[in-house]
Design a protein around this motif. Structure first.
Motif, PDB file in Angstrom:
ATOM      1  N   GLY A  64      -5.323   8.690  -9.680  1.00  0.00           N
ATOM      2  CA  GLY A  64      -5.379   7.251  -9.445  1.00  0.00           C
ATOM      3  C   GLY A  64      -4.009   6.744  -9.036  1.00  0.00           C
ATOM      4  O   GLY A  64      -3.089   7.526  -8.783  1.00  0.00           O
ATOM      5  N   ILE A  65      -3.871   5.415  -8.972  1.00  0.00           N
ATOM      6  CA  ILE A  65      -2.571   4.830  -8.659  1.00  0.00           C
ATOM      7  C   ILE A  65      -1.993   4.178  -9.907  1.00  0.00           C
ATOM      8  O   ILE A  65      -2.726   3.742 -10.788  1.00  0.00           O
ATOM      9  CB  ILE A  65      -2.615   3.840  -7.473  1.00  0.00           C
ATOM     10  N   THR A  66      -0.689   4.119  -9.973  1.00  0.00           N
ATOM     11  CA  THR A  66      -0.005   3.661 -11.173  1.00  0.00           C
ATOM     12  C   THR A  66      -0.037   2.138 -11.316  1.00  0.00           C
ATOM     13  O   THR A  66      -0.345   1.408 -10.364  1.00  0.00           O
ATOM     14  CB  THR A  66       1.462   4.115 -11.163  1.00  0.00           C
ATOM     15  N   ASP A  67       0.321   1.708 -12.504  1.00  0.00           N
ATOM     16  CA  ASP A  67       0.442   0.280 -12.795  1.00  0.00           C
ATOM     17  C   ASP A  67       1.473  -0.354 -11.859  1.00  0.00           C
ATOM     18  O   ASP A  67       1.265  -1.442 -11.313  1.00  0.00           O
ATOM     19  CB  ASP A  67       0.840   0.097 -14.258  1.00  0.00           C
ATOM     20  N   TYR A  68       2.581   0.332 -11.644  1.00  0.00           N
ATOM     21  CA  TYR A  68       3.604  -0.154 -10.726  1.00  0.00           C
ATOM     22  C   TYR A  68       3.013  -0.349  -9.329  1.00  0.00           C
ATOM     23  O   TYR A  68       3.243  -1.377  -8.683  1.00  0.00           O
ATOM     24  CB  TYR A  68       4.780   0.829 -10.685  1.00  0.00           C
ATOM     25  N   ALA A  69       2.257   0.638  -8.856  1.00  0.00           N
ATOM     26  CA  ALA A  69       1.679   0.568  -7.505  1.00  0.00           C
ATOM     27  C   ALA A  69       0.726  -0.611  -7.374  1.00  0.00           C
ATOM     28  O   ALA A  69       0.782  -1.367  -6.396  1.00  0.00           O
ATOM     29  CB  ALA A  69       0.954   1.868  -7.163  1.00  0.00           C
ATOM     30  N   GLN A  70      -0.173  -0.792  -8.350  1.00  0.00           N
ATOM     31  CA  GLN A  70      -1.129  -1.891  -8.229  1.00  0.00           C
ATOM     32  C   GLN A  70      -0.409  -3.235  -8.282  1.00  0.00           C
ATOM     33  O   GLN A  70      -0.795  -4.182  -7.616  1.00  0.00           O
ATOM     34  CB  GLN A  70      -2.249  -1.797  -9.271  1.00  0.00           C
ATOM     35  N   ASP A  71       0.682  -3.314  -9.055  1.00  0.00           N
ATOM     36  CA  ASP A  71       1.454  -4.548  -9.142  1.00  0.00           C
ATOM     37  C   ASP A  71       2.124  -4.862  -7.804  1.00  0.00           C
ATOM     38  O   ASP A  71       2.128  -6.003  -7.354  1.00  0.00           O
ATOM     39  CB  ASP A  71       2.503  -4.425 -10.251  1.00  0.00           C
ATOM     40  N   GLN A  72       2.668  -3.850  -7.164  1.00  0.00           N
ATOM     41  CA  GLN A  72       3.322  -4.038  -5.868  1.00  0.00           C
ATOM     42  C   GLN A  72       2.323  -4.391  -4.766  1.00  0.00           C
ATOM     43  O   GLN A  72       2.636  -5.155  -3.859  1.00  0.00           O
ATOM     44  CB  GLN A  72       4.093  -2.772  -5.468  1.00  0.00           C
ATOM     45  N   LEU A  73       1.115  -3.817  -4.849  1.00  0.00           N
ATOM     46  CA  LEU A  73       0.091  -4.068  -3.830  1.00  0.00           C
ATOM     47  C   LEU A  73      -0.482  -5.470  -3.911  1.00  0.00           C
ATOM     48  O   LEU A  73      -0.858  -6.055  -2.906  1.00  0.00           O
ATOM     49  CB  LEU A  73      -1.051  -3.057  -3.962  1.00  0.00           C
ATOM     50  N   GLY A  74      -0.581  -6.004  -5.105  1.00  0.00           N
ATOM     51  CA  GLY A  74      -1.288  -7.269  -5.269  1.00  0.00           C
ATOM     52  C   GLY A  74      -2.776  -7.010  -5.433  1.00  0.00           C
ATOM     53  O   GLY A  74      -3.194  -5.897  -5.760  1.00  0.00           O
ATOM     54  N   GLU A  75      -3.574  -8.029  -5.176  1.00  0.00           N
ATOM     55  CA  GLU A  75      -5.020  -7.918  -5.402  1.00  0.00           C
ATOM     56  C   GLU A  75      -5.644  -6.843  -4.511  1.00  0.00           C
ATOM     57  O   GLU A  75      -5.595  -6.936  -3.282  1.00  0.00           O
ATOM     58  CB  GLU A  75      -5.700  -9.260  -5.133  1.00  0.00           C
ATOM     59  N   VAL A  76      -6.218  -5.804  -5.132  1.00  0.00           N
ATOM     60  CA  VAL A  76      -6.865  -4.728  -4.384  1.00  0.00           C
ATOM     61  C   VAL A  76      -8.221  -5.211  -3.893  1.00  0.00           C
ATOM     62  O   VAL A  76      -9.048  -5.709  -4.660  1.00  0.00           O
ATOM     63  CB  VAL A  76      -7.007  -3.457  -5.251  1.00  0.00           C
ATOM     64  N   LEU A  77      -8.442  -5.078  -2.575  1.00  0.00           N
ATOM     65  CA  LEU A  77      -9.663  -5.572  -1.945  1.00  0.00           C
ATOM     66  C   LEU A  77     -10.628  -4.465  -1.539  1.00  0.00           C
ATOM     67  O   LEU A  77     -11.831  -4.702  -1.419  1.00  0.00           O
ATOM     68  CB  LEU A  77      -9.307  -6.394  -0.697  1.00  0.00           C
ATOM     69  N   PHE A  78     -10.098  -3.253  -1.292  1.00  0.00           N
ATOM     70  CA  PHE A  78     -10.926  -2.156  -0.800  1.00  0.00           C
ATOM     71  C   PHE A  78     -10.218  -0.836  -1.069  1.00  0.00           C
ATOM     72  O   PHE A  78      -9.000  -0.753  -0.955  1.00  0.00           O
ATOM     73  CB  PHE A  78     -11.169  -2.322   0.714  1.00  0.00           C
ATOM     74  N   VAL A  79     -11.002   0.188  -1.427  1.00  0.00           N
ATOM     75  CA  VAL A  79     -10.460   1.531  -1.616  1.00  0.00           C
ATOM     76  C   VAL A  79     -11.261   2.496  -0.748  1.00  0.00           C
ATOM     77  O   VAL A  79     -12.475   2.610  -0.899  1.00  0.00           O
ATOM     78  CB  VAL A  79     -10.525   1.979  -3.100  1.00  0.00           C
ATOM     79  N   GLU A  80     -10.577   3.143   0.189  1.00  0.00           N
ATOM     80  CA  GLU A  80     -11.206   4.174   1.023  1.00  0.00           C
ATOM     81  C   GLU A  80     -10.977   5.507   0.331  1.00  0.00           C
ATOM     82  O   GLU A  80      -9.835   5.895   0.081  1.00  0.00           O
ATOM     83  CB  GLU A  80     -10.564   4.177   2.405  1.00  0.00           C
ATOM     84  N   MET A  81     -12.091   6.195   0.008  1.00  0.00           N
ATOM     85  CA  MET A  81     -12.006   7.452  -0.738  1.00  0.00           C
ATOM     86  C   MET A  81     -12.629   8.585   0.073  1.00  0.00           C
ATOM     87  O   MET A  81     -13.531   8.348   0.870  1.00  0.00           O
ATOM     88  CB  MET A  81     -12.777   7.324  -2.060  1.00  0.00           C
ATOM     89  N   PRO A  82     -12.186   9.807  -0.184  1.00  0.00           N
ATOM     90  CA  PRO A  82     -12.822  10.954   0.460  1.00  0.00           C
ATOM     91  C   PRO A  82     -14.221  11.178  -0.108  1.00  0.00           C
ATOM     92  O   PRO A  82     -14.588  10.607  -1.134  1.00  0.00           O
ATOM     93  CB  PRO A  82     -11.900  12.124   0.112  1.00  0.00           C
ATOM     94  N   GLU A  83     -14.974  12.004   0.555  1.00  0.00           N
ATOM     95  CA  GLU A  83     -16.333  12.338   0.123  1.00  0.00           C
ATOM     96  C   GLU A  83     -16.310  13.536  -0.825  1.00  0.00           C
ATOM     97  O   GLU A  83     -15.393  14.361  -0.768  1.00  0.00           O
ATOM     98  CB  GLU A  83     -17.214  12.680   1.334  1.00  0.00           C
ATOM     99  N   VAL A  84     -17.313  13.628  -1.669  1.00  0.00           N
ATOM    100  CA  VAL A  84     -17.485  14.807  -2.512  1.00  0.00           C
ATOM    101  C   VAL A  84     -17.598  16.026  -1.595  1.00  0.00           C
ATOM    102  O   VAL A  84     -18.292  15.991  -0.578  1.00  0.00           O
ATOM    103  CB  VAL A  84     -18.736  14.654  -3.414  1.00  0.00           C
ATOM    104  N   GLY A  85     -16.859  17.063  -1.941  1.00  0.00           N
ATOM    105  CA  GLY A  85     -16.835  18.275  -1.124  1.00  0.00           C
ATOM    106  C   GLY A  85     -15.622  18.361  -0.212  1.00  0.00           C
ATOM    107  O   GLY A  85     -15.291  19.438   0.278  1.00  0.00           O
ATOM    108  N   ASP A  86     -14.959  17.236   0.036  1.00  0.00           N
ATOM    109  CA  ASP A  86     -13.752  17.258   0.862  1.00  0.00           C
ATOM    110  C   ASP A  86     -12.645  18.025   0.142  1.00  0.00           C
ATOM    111  O   ASP A  86     -12.564  18.016  -1.085  1.00  0.00           O
ATOM    112  CB  ASP A  86     -13.262  15.841   1.161  1.00  0.00           C
TER     113      ASP A  86
END
Length: 124
Positions: free
Chosen positions: A26-48
């Motif tokens: 995942g991403i750290t507390d520091y990272a989410q704080d720097q990013l601000g409000e997270v609106l979307f997460v693009e993730m890989p597919e199972v099996g990638d």
């Protein structure tokens, strides 16, 4: 910023929690704080397949889009589908809101990651 001693970290602000031969990422507390409000997460597919140090997704926020960099190599065995509907969960609890679970290909790669003290020295 919250840093959990039992986790491993990257200098790109991802965290790793090992569970046997699997790793939650995942991403750290520091990272989410720097990013601000997270609106979307693009993730890989199972099996990638992920390769340590390579991009495997994107976190988009109200401020910026930031690449997710794989802390370890391995096969994606699960994605956190809660983030499809509730990407802001990363802001609420970044250490519970893991992005992917992988089957680790090479546990020796853990030696390339930071412990909590090393990570804290980066974000100070």
């Amino acid at each position: 910023m919250k840093v959990i001693p039992s986790l491993k970290y990257t200098d790109k602000h991802e965290w790793v929690r090992m569970d046997g031969e699997f790793a939650y990422i995942g991403i750290t507390d520091y990272a989410q704080d720097q990013l601000g409000e997270v609106l979307f997460v693009e993730m890989p597919e199972v099996g990638d397949e992920l390769s340590q140090g390579e991009e495997f997704g994107v976190v988009e926020s109200s401020k910026v889009a930031s690449d997710l960099i794989a802390p370890l190599s391995g096969e994606v065995v699960e994605r956190n589908e809660r983030l499809d509907d509730e990407p802001e969960y990363i802001n609420e609890d970044p250490y519970d809101a893991w992005v992917v679970k992988i089957k680790v290909a090479d546990e020796d790669e853990l030696e390339n990651l930071l412990n909590s003290d090393g990570y804290e020295s980066i974000i100070e």
